[in-house]
Design a protein around this motif. Structure first.
Motif, PDB file in Angstrom:
ATOM      1  N   THR A 114      -0.454  -6.116   7.573  1.00 46.32           N
ATOM      2  CA  THR A 114       0.039  -5.044   8.585  1.00 46.32           C
ATOM      3  C   THR A 114       1.241  -4.578   8.163  1.00 46.32           C
ATOM      4  N   PRO A 115       1.602  -3.295   8.432  1.00 46.63           N
ATOM      5  CA  PRO A 115       2.880  -2.626   7.829  1.00 46.63           C
ATOM      6  C   PRO A 115       4.046  -3.106   8.667  1.00 46.63           C
ATOM      7  N   VAL A 116       5.009  -3.431   8.031  1.00 49.56           N
ATOM      8  CA  VAL A 116       6.277  -3.529   8.524  1.00 49.56           C
ATOM      9  C   VAL A 116       6.758  -2.591   9.760  1.00 49.56           C
ATOM     10  N   THR A 150       4.987  -1.138  11.826  1.00 50.21           N
ATOM     11  CA  THR A 150       4.323  -0.761  13.093  1.00 50.21           C
ATOM     12  C   THR A 150       4.419  -2.519  13.836  1.00 50.21           C
ATOM     13  N   ILE A 151       4.883  -3.403  13.018  1.00 51.97           N
ATOM     14  CA  ILE A 151       4.650  -4.550  13.595  1.00 51.97           C
ATOM     15  C   ILE A 151       5.138  -5.002  14.935  1.00 51.97           C
ATOM     16  N   GLY A 152       6.352  -4.311  15.212  1.00 52.41           N
ATOM     17  CA  GLY A 152       7.124  -4.408  16.460  1.00 52.41           C
ATOM     18  C   GLY A 152       6.053  -4.061  17.777  1.00 52.41           C
ATOM     19  N   GLU A 153       5.208  -2.866  17.477  1.00 51.43           N
ATOM     20  CA  GLU A 153       4.210  -2.520  18.422  1.00 51.43           C
ATOM     21  C   GLU A 153       3.006  -3.382  18.636  1.00 51.43           C
ATOM     22  N   LEU A 154       2.811  -3.929  17.413  1.00 58.34           N
ATOM     23  CA  LEU A 154       1.440  -4.773  17.536  1.00 58.34           C
ATOM     24  C   LEU A 154       1.627  -6.354  17.691  1.00 58.34           C
ATOM     25  N   ARG A 198       0.924  -1.299  -0.150  1.00 53.68           N
ATOM     26  CA  ARG A 198      -0.048   0.182   0.102  1.00 53.68           C
ATOM     27  C   ARG A 198       0.761   1.298  -0.051  1.00 53.68           C
ATOM     28  N   GLU A 199       0.629   2.192  -0.889  1.00 56.81           N
ATOM     29  CA  GLU A 199       1.550   3.436  -0.923  1.00 56.81           C
ATOM     30  C   GLU A 199       2.952   3.373  -0.911  1.00 56.81           C
ATOM     31  N   GLY A 200       3.259   2.227  -1.531  1.00 49.00           N
ATOM     32  CA  GLY A 200       4.779   2.034  -1.529  1.00 49.00           C
ATOM     33  C   GLY A 200       5.351   1.467  -0.204  1.00 49.00           C
ATOM     34  N   GLU A 201       4.475   1.365   0.694  1.00 48.87           N
ATOM     35  CA  GLU A 201       5.074   0.656   1.855  1.00 48.87           C
ATOM     36  C   GLU A 201       4.872  -0.733   1.984  1.00 48.87           C
ATOM     37  N   ASP A 202       6.073  -1.440   2.611  1.00 45.58           N
ATOM     38  CA  ASP A 202       5.680  -2.982   2.982  1.00 45.58           C
ATOM     39  C   ASP A 202       5.115  -3.586   3.879  1.00 45.58           C
TER      40      ASP A 202
END
Length: 168
Positions: free
Chosen positions: A45-47, A49-53, A25-29
């Motif tokens: 899920t965005p790479v 924010t994975i550490g937070e979630l 999405r929007e160039g984000e992994d």
């Protein structure tokens, strides 16, 4: 950083990391996750924010330790009007001992009500089920057992470490 094939806990759900999708999405992994107990579902899920979630599932040694200390974990002592807020806080903490506190408290309160000829409190039942599902789903993956077999195993093992029958 997580890797494909790894089992993690994402927002309370035990998931398998399927793959890293570059530019999703929007160039984000993003990571593509599949909940272990609902393989028909896919979570992206965005790479970033994975550490937070998310976190890795606990080890077998940690499961064994938690089972051993279950009899020592205190129930919550609070009045009915504040108990739900305490349950919410404990549930959101993502701490296994807090989940056990909810399970033990709700169970014991329910037993006390039944002994007085009353029905179990709906909020106790609701939080009991949520905490139990969260705890036992992760334990089941670690122990390589079904959900029901895990519940039976935990109760039987925890009872071995207690002088009174285990109430979870």
């Amino acid at each position: 950083m997580v890797e494909a094939g790894q089992t993690i806990v994402y927002r309370g759900n035990v998931c398998k990391v399927r793959e890293l999708v570059c530019g999703y999405r929007e160039g984000e992994d993003y990571y593509n996750l599949t909940p272990v107990y609902d393989p028909s579902m896919t979570i992206h899920t965005p790479v970033a924010t994975i550490g937070e979630l998310a976190r890795p599932v606990i080890s077998r040694e940690e499961v064994d330790r938690l089972i051993r200390i279950m009899p020592e974990i205190e129930c919550v002592t609070a009045e009915n009007r504040t108990l739900e807020n305490i349950y919410k806080t404990l549930l959101e903490s993502k701490n296994h001992e807090d989940l056990i506190r909810i399970i033990k408290t709700a169970y014991m309160r329910g037993e006390e009500k039944l002994n007085r000829g009353q029905q179990r409190n709906e909020k106790d039942k609701q939080y009991f089920r949520l905490a139990e599902k969260t705890l036992y789903n992760e334990f089941a993956v670690v122990l390589d057992k079904s959900y029901e077999d895990t519940k039976a195993y935990v109760v039987s093992q925890a009872s071995l470490h207690d002088t009174e029958p285990m109430a979870i």
